[in-house]
Design a protein around this motif. Sequence first.
Motif, PDB file in Angstrom:
ATOM      1  N   GLY A  40       0.857  -0.730  -0.078  1.00 33.87           N
ATOM      2  CA  GLY A  40       0.345  -0.284   0.130  1.00 33.87           C
ATOM      3  C   GLY A  40       0.713   1.492   0.117  1.00 33.87           C
ATOM      4  N   LEU A  41       2.074   1.271   0.661  1.00 36.85           N
ATOM      5  CA  LEU A  41       2.468   2.428   0.788  1.00 36.85           C
ATOM      6  C   LEU A  41       3.237   2.760  -0.625  1.00 36.85           C
ATOM      7  CD1 LEU A  41       4.351   1.256   4.472  1.00 36.85           C
ATOM      8  CD2 LEU A  41       2.695   3.969   3.413  1.00 36.85           C
ATOM      9  N   LEU A  42       4.349   1.828  -1.433  1.00 36.66           N
ATOM     10  CA  LEU A  42       5.060   2.140  -3.142  1.00 36.66           C
ATOM     11  C   LEU A  42       3.879   2.331  -3.815  1.00 36.66           C
ATOM     12  CD1 LEU A  42       7.016   1.485  -4.225  1.00 36.66           C
ATOM     13  CD2 LEU A  42       6.218  -1.102  -5.040  1.00 36.66           C
ATOM     14  N   ARG A  43       2.341   1.572  -3.692  1.00 41.68           N
ATOM     15  CA  ARG A  43       1.190   2.411  -3.715  1.00 41.68           C
ATOM     16  C   ARG A  43       1.038   3.808  -3.927  1.00 41.68           C
ATOM     17  NH1 ARG A  43      -4.031  -0.874  -6.431  1.00 41.68           N
ATOM     18  NH2 ARG A  43      -4.504   0.339  -7.590  1.00 41.68           N
ATOM     19  N   GLY A  44       0.877   3.798  -2.326  1.00 37.47           N
ATOM     20  CA  GLY A  44       0.889   5.794  -2.745  1.00 37.47           C
ATOM     21  C   GLY A  44       1.970   6.728  -3.306  1.00 37.47           C
TER      22      GLY A  44
END
Length: 316
Positions: free
Chosen positions: A254-258
């Motif tokens: 999720g952090l990488l997607r953000g």
Amino acid sequence: MRTLTAAGLPATGRFLSKAGWVSRVWVGDEYVVRLINDQRHRDAYRHEATVINLLAGSEVPHARHLAHGDGPDGPWYVSERLPGRTLHEAWPTADSATRQAMIESLGSALRALHRVPVPADLLPPWLAAALDGTKPWAAFHPPVVGAALQQVEAARRVPGHDARLLADVADWVRERLALFAADAPVLVHGDLHGANLMVDQGRVTGLIDFAEALAQPADVELDIILRWCAKARDIPPTPNEQGLDETTLTEIPGLLRGAYPELFEREHLRERLNFYDMYGELTLYAHHPYADDREAAHDRIVRLLSGHNYLDELVW
């Protein structure tokens, strides 16, 4: 150390010896020295030097290449030492804000990497040899989209193969090749997980070990990153170390997607990721030397055909 002498560098200072999957590594105050210990990868450092040259002038954080060659101890490579520790080492004790900062920095580094101009046919020599049959073996990552049907044919040459399963797989692959028809190849690291990222003070100081870098669709990068997040205990940094507990990595996708949303915005992303996974399982089924591992790959292929794999365990 004679490798440093061969590189024209002072053979002084303290060096910490570290094991690796493909290389033996000595980490000094200024330099990192690597020697190949797996002869299937003899050309890996020459390939890595080529890739590092592509990064010149880019915003990709990486270790500067100082010299490489072939000596009495085998192929060697010397690079500058980057500040910090690997993400694998830093992650367990990092607080939430530092973890977020590190993954946001990773997103920026990957975006920069995928913008580097790259020859469309860039492949590591050992992977090219595995694909053309010169030295066939279980080269299960990074995936090469255009070689997926090749792996089906390689599996069909294995005594005792499951012919009905492979017929279904061939149809499955053909149905999905159109998903990649419009892709422009970019420079992909190909083996990006916690042990191949250097971090310091909440930022990525360098992507390391470009021996598997190649030209493929950008989301190939997610194949190993997400696999590491889901199955980190199966992907330790060296054969003698333990992988991280996957439950500590759940926030990374999720952090990488953000941080790098366009990497996740491909249409039919789940099917594309399933395709990359199928490529890996096929190569294991076709080439792994141990029957138990081939049978395990067979079972994972059956599961993939039903639409399930390691991605079921992730929220991303």
